[in-house]
Enzyme design. Structure first.
Site, PDB file in Angstrom:
ATOM      1  N   CYS A 114       0.984  -1.254  -0.037  1.00  0.00           N
ATOM      2  CA  CYS A 114      -0.145   0.168   0.037  1.00  0.00           C
ATOM      3  C   CYS A 114       0.948   1.298  -0.187  1.00  0.00           C
ATOM      4  O   CYS A 114       0.629   2.157  -0.837  1.00  0.00           O
ATOM      5  CB  CYS A 114      -0.937   0.046   1.147  1.00  0.00           C
ATOM      6  SG  CYS A 114      -1.953   1.337   1.210  1.00  0.00           S
ATOM      7  N   CYS A 210      -5.907  -3.545   7.116  1.00  0.00           N
ATOM      8  CA  CYS A 210      -7.313  -2.618   7.342  1.00  0.00           C
ATOM      9  C   CYS A 210      -8.400  -3.239   6.529  1.00  0.00           C
ATOM     10  O   CYS A 210      -9.406  -3.382   6.951  1.00  0.00           O
ATOM     11  CB  CYS A 210      -7.038  -1.491   7.018  1.00  0.00           C
ATOM     12  SG  CYS A 210      -6.487  -1.379   5.081  1.00  0.00           S
TER      13      CYS A 210
END
Length: 400
Positions: A114, A210
């Site tokens: 990410c 997440c």
């Protein structure tokens, strides 16, 4: 020309900074601190995924309620706020590779992907398009001038150290990025949030992965890669078949609990043989690793990377985010890198990162790192594992 607090030329009011706002307390305080100093601050939030349960799920980021939290913080601070839809890009660059890696018996780190492909690449380009002088984030890592460039160092708050997840950051990106929380402990950050009247002052920190509600990895992997849930055998490193499993995706190297085998002896996952759907287990000492091979190495040290084809270098390394840095020696033969661990490390898994530091000290410089492709154990354990893997290859050859 004098430099401001971000080591940039000019007065704060003439310096535009884009803040990556996830909806959490850390990035919110970054925006607040820069606003207080008079910088021209713009908040940008990336919508990365939207699973129903994540909309109001504690410990998430960049989705649902988190976007609303970031918006409210920007209203409180009186700064512009933009939300960019990156769901498709996030799925392509982070979620899909995560699933593929797990299906191949690796232990991937989506946070690194990410940062590498979304936050410090796509978002950084957005910041440049907004004519910002810097992109600031709420990561706990320090950045400081190093000659004509900047270098990364571990943060003041060792318990919040996020340098392990940022080893892929390039020199060009480091020169543009700023990390205002690197010199602050987490407790002080929450106090600052309260003093600023931010609604997220006591919000829980986001979890490591997440986009997976309640850490149910197998659910998303099974949905996107059904073959990863194929059943297979649990095999002892000495060759004994001990039982069966319902998918290697439910295991990771170093795991002890939840293996589903009762032999009277403590057993650990030693290796995941994805090709044959086998979970190979053994005693704890079979986990001890002394040599690891790396791919996609990102070197941030001052030395020319080619020097390692002639000399080794003594450094420190972390093979998991939760492990302390250990003594290591880095080698390069002109085609690839490997790291020797004189004291050994346990639970080293392919797909994880080996992050390199200048020393084992809390304020060490981050020198880069790479992803682990394979590892070598003590000679006796390595020989047993190789014999077991070769036996299966021989059987397959006979069948074909």
């Amino acid at each position: 020309m004098s430099l401001n607090s971000l080591d940039l030329p000019g007065r704060p009011k003439d310096t535009r900074v884009v803040v990556a706002m996830s909806g959490g307390v850390d990035s919110s305080v970054v925006a607040g601190l820069l606003k207080q100093e008079g910088y021209d601050v713009i908040g940008v939030t990336l919508q990365l995924y939207d699973y129903g349960a994540a909309i109001h799920r504690a410990g998430s980021c960049c989705a649902g309620q988190d976007i609303e939290d970031a918006r409210r913080v920007c209203e409180t601070l009186d700064i512009p706020h933009y939300v960019l839809d990156y769901e498709a890009r996030f799925r392509e660059a982070v979620i899909n590779p995560f699933v593929e890696s797990y299906a191949h018996g690796e232990t991937p780190i989506p946070c690194v992907a990410c940062n590498q492909n979304i936050k410090f690449s796509d978002l950084l380009e957005t910041a440049r398009e907004l004519k910002a002088d810097a992109l600031a984030t709420g990561h706990y890592i320090r950045s400081a001038a190093n000659g004509t460039h900047r270098a990364l160092y571990r943060p003041i708050d060792a318990d919040r150290d996020q340098s392990y997840f940022l080893f892929t950051t390039t020199q060009e990106q480091i020169d543009y990025l700023r990390f205002p929380l690197g010199n602050l402990p987490k407790a002080q950050v929450r106090k600052l949030a309260e003093a600023m009247g931010l609604s997220v002052a006591q919000k829980r920190d986001s979890q490591d992965i997440c986009f997976i509600p309640q850490r149910h990895y197998s659910d998303i992997i099974t949905r996107l890669k059904p073959e990863a849930a194929n059943p297979g055998h649990i095999v002892h490193i000495d060759g004994r078949v001990l039982g069966s499993h319902s998918g290697i995706l439910k295991f990771t190297v170093g795991q002890r609990r939840g293996i589903g085998i009762a032999t009277g002896d403590a057993l650990y996952v030693i290796h995941l043989d994805a090709k044959n759907a086998r979970v190979i287990v053994g005693p704890r000492d079979a986990l001890q690793t002394y040599k690891i091979y790396l791919r996609d190495v990102n070197w941030l040290g001052d030395e020319d990377i080619t020097i390692f084809s002639r000399h080794s270098i003594k450094i420190a390394a972390k093979v998991r985010s939760t492990r302390p840095a250990c003594t290591a020696i880095l080698y390069h033969d002109g085609t690839g890198f490997w790291v020797e661990l004189p004291d050994g490390e346990s639970g080293v898994a392919p797909g994880q990162a080996c992050v390199l530091y200048s020393s084992k000290s809390d304020d060490a410089r981050t020198l880069g790192g790479g992803f682990i492709t394979r590892s070598e154990r003590a000679p006796s354990s390595e020989a047993m594992l190789n014999r077991l893997l070769a036996q299966t290859e021989t059987e397959d050859a006979i069948k074909n």
